[in-house]
Scaffold this motif. Structure first.
Motif, short mmCIF file in Angstrom:
data_model
loop_
_atom_site.label_atom_id
_atom_site.label_comp_id
_atom_site.label_asym_id
_atom_site.label_seq_id
_atom_site.Cartn_x
_atom_site.Cartn_y
_atom_site.Cartn_z
N SER A 106 -10.65 5.19 -8.65
CA SER A 106 -9.61 6.18 -8.92
C SER A 106 -8.52 5.63 -9.83
O SER A 106 -7.34 5.62 -9.50
CB SER A 106 -9.01 6.71 -7.62
N ASN A 107 -8.95 5.14 -10.99
CA ASN A 107 -8.06 4.77 -12.07
C ASN A 107 -8.57 5.46 -13.33
O ASN A 107 -9.28 6.47 -13.24
CB ASN A 107 -8.01 3.25 -12.22
N VAL A 108 -8.21 4.98 -14.50
CA VAL A 108 -8.74 5.53 -15.75
C VAL A 108 -9.40 4.41 -16.55
O VAL A 108 -9.25 4.31 -17.78
CB VAL A 108 -7.64 6.26 -16.58
N LEU A 109 -10.16 3.59 -15.86
CA LEU A 109 -10.86 2.47 -16.47
C LEU A 109 -12.12 2.97 -17.18
O LEU A 109 -12.70 3.99 -16.81
CB LEU A 109 -11.21 1.43 -15.41
N ARG A 110 -12.58 2.22 -18.17
CA ARG A 110 -13.71 2.67 -18.98
C ARG A 110 -14.54 1.47 -19.43
O ARG A 110 -14.21 0.32 -19.15
CB ARG A 110 -13.20 3.43 -20.21
N ILE B 183 0.84 -1.20 0.00
CA ILE B 183 0.00 0.00 0.00
C ILE B 183 0.87 1.25 0.00
O ILE B 183 1.76 1.39 0.83
CB ILE B 183 -0.92 0.00 1.24
N GLN B 184 0.62 2.15 -0.94
CA GLN B 184 1.26 3.47 -0.98
C GLN B 184 2.78 3.35 -0.90
O GLN B 184 3.42 3.83 0.02
CB GLN B 184 0.73 4.34 0.17
N ASN B 185 3.35 2.71 -1.91
CA ASN B 185 4.78 2.45 -1.89
C ASN B 185 5.52 2.94 -3.13
O ASN B 185 6.62 2.49 -3.43
CB ASN B 185 5.05 0.95 -1.70
N ASN B 186 4.93 3.86 -3.88
CA ASN B 186 5.59 4.43 -5.06
C ASN B 186 5.95 3.39 -6.11
O ASN B 186 6.91 3.56 -6.87
CB ASN B 186 6.86 5.21 -4.67
N LEU B 187 5.19 2.31 -6.16
CA LEU B 187 5.41 1.32 -7.21
C LEU B 187 4.96 1.89 -8.55
O LEU B 187 3.94 2.59 -8.63
CB LEU B 187 4.61 0.04 -6.93
N ASP B 188 5.68 1.58 -9.63
CA ASP B 188 5.24 2.00 -10.95
C ASP B 188 5.41 0.85 -11.93
O ASP B 188 5.80 -0.25 -11.57
CB ASP B 188 5.96 3.26 -11.41
N ASN C 111 -6.65 3.83 -6.75
CA ASN C 111 -5.70 4.95 -6.69
C ASN C 111 -4.38 4.62 -7.38
O ASN C 111 -3.30 4.73 -6.81
CB ASN C 111 -5.46 5.38 -5.23
N ASN C 112 -4.52 4.20 -8.62
CA ASN C 112 -3.38 3.98 -9.49
C ASN C 112 -3.69 4.59 -10.85
O ASN C 112 -4.49 5.54 -10.92
CB ASN C 112 -3.09 2.47 -9.62
N GLY C 113 -3.08 4.08 -11.91
CA GLY C 113 -3.32 4.58 -13.25
C GLY C 113 -3.73 3.49 -14.20
O GLY C 113 -3.45 3.59 -15.41
N PHE C 114 -4.37 2.43 -13.70
CA PHE C 114 -4.81 1.34 -14.56
C PHE C 114 -5.81 1.87 -15.60
O PHE C 114 -6.65 2.72 -15.29
CB PHE C 114 -5.45 0.22 -13.75
N SER C 115 -5.71 1.34 -16.82
CA SER C 115 -6.55 1.84 -17.91
C SER C 115 -7.18 0.68 -18.66
O SER C 115 -6.91 -0.49 -18.39
CB SER C 115 -5.71 2.70 -18.86
N GLY C 116 -8.03 1.03 -19.63
CA GLY C 116 -8.72 0.01 -20.40
C GLY C 116 -9.98 -0.44 -19.70
O GLY C 116 -10.49 0.22 -18.79
N LYS D 64 0.23 1.29 -13.82
CA LYS D 64 -0.53 1.71 -15.01
C LYS D 64 -0.71 0.53 -15.95
O LYS D 64 -0.29 -0.59 -15.66
CB LYS D 64 0.19 2.85 -15.72
N GLY D 65 -1.32 0.80 -17.09
CA GLY D 65 -1.57 -0.25 -18.07
C GLY D 65 -2.84 -1.02 -17.76
O GLY D 65 -3.61 -0.66 -16.86
N ALA D 66 -3.07 -2.09 -18.49
CA ALA D 66 -4.28 -2.89 -18.33
C ALA D 66 -4.18 -3.80 -17.11
O ALA D 66 -3.09 -4.21 -16.70
CB ALA D 66 -4.52 -3.72 -19.58
N ILE D 67 -5.33 -4.08 -16.52
CA ILE D 67 -5.40 -5.13 -15.51
C ILE D 67 -5.21 -6.46 -16.24
O ILE D 67 -5.96 -6.76 -17.18
CB ILE D 67 -6.75 -5.11 -14.78
#
Length: 384
Positions: A147-151, A73-78, A122-127, A102-105
């Motif tokens: 809090s991602n960019v999923l659609r 949790i909250q560890n600056n992983l990218d 609270n990441n940047g997962f998309s798709g 980030k990227g797809a699940i």
């Protein structure tokens, strides 16, 4: 994946700060195994070294040395979540919230037949949400991908996850309506889809969610009346429908939900009067009705709501004098501590001697004024 140290030097045996506070992973830090607590403790655990992975920070294993849970949790992983996650066949808990992933699940997450908890929020997962996820059937009990960019549209296959207690998909760009299959999840306690682009009406099938305690639909494009069947939700504590297009009057059945603590209905197209039955909501702490078209007087029975702390009536067509029963309670208990009404100006439709803040009626983006005559801008409600 990037790793950084929190507080001390790489060869330090202790940490300068608790690990959670700096939001990073240290080769010398270990957070508590209780994922509901963020008390950081330093135990000399390492990560990505020659020791067994079951001895690494954030990794919990079974007695047979199979990885059972990952808590980062909250560890600056990218970077991306690798498809090799499928190799952790005993994985029950995956908590990667509040990182920079980030990227797809990955679709391979659907092969984790023992997965019980999935927190990717609270990441940047998309798709879109991979259809393979819905193969987890009765194993998955809690999912948070907010809090991602999923659609994409919400799949009817959500109904396959029959053991779900919590669905949190807030703050993405999901579209379409809520499929009725979701309303068949008998164990569901939390449904949070706020801040998306969902539309349609709220189905009468909502009554089937008999275990529901928290329903957050705010900041979408829902419309139509609030179904009367919502009154069947005997355990509901939080109902947030604000910033949509709900219309018509409030169903009287809503005032039978005596467990309600928070009722957020602001910025819709609701109308009609506020009935005396509102006084039945004795557990209610926040009644937020601003930005609608309610009319009539504020019922005196509001004074019977012994826990009410926030009462926002402004931006409606209420009129008359605020009941002395309400004002007496404020004088005796200083509650509600936040009481807004359209009582500002010579032609104000409401007369209120106990409001904390008075607003102008029918003035777009009007300022509200504190009763001490100190100018105060009206602020949006914030969910707790």
């Amino acid at each position: 994946v990037n790793w950084i140290f929190c507080g001390g030097a790489e060869n330090s045996s202790t940490c300068q700060y608790p690990c959670w506070a700096d939001g990073c992973i240290s080769s010398r830090c270990q957070a508590t195994n209780d994922s509901s607590s963020y008390d950081g403790i330093c135990t000399g655990k390492t990560f990505l070294d020659s020791s067994h992975e079951c001895d690494w920070y954030g990794v919990n294993c079974t007695e047979n040395q199979n990885v059972q849970s990952l808590y980062f949790i909250q560890n600056n992983l990218d970077g991306n979540l690798p498809s090799e996650i499928k190799e952790l066949r005993s994985l029950q808990g995956l908590d990667l919230q509040a990182n920079n992933l980030k990227g797809a699940i990955p679709t391979t997450i659907g092969t984790l037949s023992n997965l019980d908890v999935l927190y990717l929020n609270n990441n940047g997962f998309s798709g879109s949400v991979p259809t393979e996820l819905f193969r987890l059937g009765s194993s998955l009990t809690d999912i948070n991908i907010g809090s991602n960019v999923l659609r994409g549209n919400l799949s009817r296959n959500w109904g396959n996850l029959t053991s779900l207690v919590g669905i949190q998909i807030y703050n993405n760009t999901f579209t379409g309506s809520i499929p009725d299959k979701i309303f068949g999840l008998k164990k569901l306690s939390v449904l949070n889809v706020r801040e998306n682009m969902l539309s349609g009406t709220l189905s009468n099938a909502i009554e089937n969610l008999a275990s529901l305690k928290s329903l957050h639909l705010e900041s979408n494009k829902f419309q139509g009346p609030i179904p009367s069947s919502i009154g069947s939700l005997a355990y509901l504590e939080e109902l947030a429908l604000s910033d949509n297009g709900f219309n018509n009057s409030l169903p009287t059945e809503i005032f039978k939900i005596t467990s309600l603590k928070f009722l957020y209905l602001e910025n819709n197209k609701l109308s009609g009067t506020l009935p005396s039955e509102v006084g039945n909501l004795v557990s209610l702490e926040r009644l937020i009705l601003d930005g609608n078209s309610f009319r009539g007087t504020a019922p005196a029975e509001i004074g019977d709501m012994i826990n009410l702390d926030y009462l926002w009536l402004h931006g409606n067509d209420f009129s008359g004098t605020i009941s002395q029963a309400i004002c007496n309670r404020r004088e005796q208990l200083s509650m509600p501590s936040s009481f807004y009404a359209d009582c500002q100006g010579a032609n104000a439709p409401i007369s209120c001697d106990c409001c904390t803040d008075c607003c102008y009626h029918n003035v777009p983006n009007a300022q509200c004024y504190h009763q001490s005559h100190t100018k105060k801008m009206r602020s949006h409600s914030v969910l707790v």
